[in-house]
Design a protein around this motif. Sequence first.
Motif, mmCIF file in Angstrom:
data_model
loop_
_atom_site.group_PDB
_atom_site.id
_atom_site.type_symbol
_atom_site.label_atom_id
_atom_site.label_comp_id
_atom_site.label_asym_id
_atom_site.label_seq_id
_atom_site.Cartn_x
_atom_site.Cartn_y
_atom_site.Cartn_z
ATOM 1 N N UNK A 182 47.161 52.474 53.745
ATOM 2 C CA UNK A 182 47.310 53.002 52.387
ATOM 3 C C UNK A 182 45.981 53.469 51.829
ATOM 4 N N UNK A 183 46.001 54.096 50.648
ATOM 5 C CA UNK A 183 44.751 54.456 49.987
ATOM 6 C C UNK A 183 44.100 53.242 49.337
ATOM 7 N N UNK A 184 44.904 52.373 48.739
ATOM 8 C CA UNK A 184 44.373 51.287 47.917
ATOM 9 C C UNK A 184 45.350 50.125 47.930
ATOM 10 N N UNK A 233 37.169 51.345 43.968
ATOM 11 C CA UNK A 233 37.860 50.280 44.705
ATOM 12 C C UNK A 233 36.874 49.240 45.236
ATOM 13 N N UNK A 234 37.328 48.000 45.278
ATOM 14 C CA UNK A 234 36.510 46.878 45.750
ATOM 15 C C UNK A 234 36.807 46.604 47.223
ATOM 16 N N UNK A 254 40.905 52.051 50.846
ATOM 17 C CA UNK A 254 39.590 52.050 50.219
ATOM 18 C C UNK A 254 39.193 50.658 49.747
ATOM 19 N N UNK A 255 40.165 49.817 49.473
ATOM 20 C CA UNK A 255 39.894 48.481 48.944
ATOM 21 C C UNK A 255 40.847 48.136 47.821
ATOM 22 N N UNK A 305 38.372 47.500 35.719
ATOM 23 C CA UNK A 305 37.166 47.575 34.868
ATOM 24 C C UNK A 305 36.204 48.630 35.393
ATOM 25 N N UNK A 306 36.047 48.691 36.706
ATOM 26 C CA UNK A 306 35.177 49.702 37.318
ATOM 27 C C UNK A 306 35.799 51.087 37.205
#
Length: 247
Positions: free
Chosen positions: A162-164, A225-226, A237-238, A243-244
């Motif tokens: 997936x992307x995220x 993404x983290x 991506x994570x 918040x970010x």
Amino acid sequence: MKITAITPLPPSHVAGIIAGDGTLSGGHIQGIAPQAFIVSVRVLDAHGKGRLSAMLEGIRWLKENGKRLGIQIVNISVGSVKKQKENSQLVKAVESLWDSGLVICSAAGNEGMQQHNITSPGISRKIITVGSCDDKEMIDEGGRFYHNYSGRGPTIACICKPEIVAPGTNIVATNAMKGEDDRPYTVKSGTSMSTPMVSGAAALLLERYPKMTNTNVKLKLWKSAKNLGLPRSHQGWGQLDISHLLE
């Protein structure tokens, strides 16, 4: 289990519901984007089953009515486990929504930890496909116990998916299928629960930056993404970091 179209702020001429504004809980439980206005398009029956024709009809309705209703985001918490290619009717229909400027978030599916098991239309290389970041925990879905359920990429066409990822295990949500106790809330697990978190985050982002395109939203999700240190085929991506994202 619906295609859910979300507008960051409610158009005054449309009847609908405010997404997770906490009314049922007296304000104690709220959704990711509590003031987002939801237009729900039902494509499955009371047993959670559906046909391709119903999905295509729902997408056609969105194309015909989306601009009039001010729809900007489409959440697809449903998918076909039957292997499909990128030129399938479903994938092409969803990509036509993306090409019209809508942000499309689709579930990665709950088919386990083997590669190449992203459900359709999540295999589309254009849209934002969402997996679960906390699927290691054992869950009980209708008497079926399993873990490591989040769909893994890449797709058959070797597109990273997936992307995220976002939380998807034991998520408190409004109860669309009320039982005898008529509880307003329930607890569910799966990537169908992860996907609305990303859709809600996108609504917050568009409320803050209303001129963003769907491509801008996708890039912002990527950059914010983290990294969880998981394989790319699992986390993309994570993990979603709201918040970010909103910085």
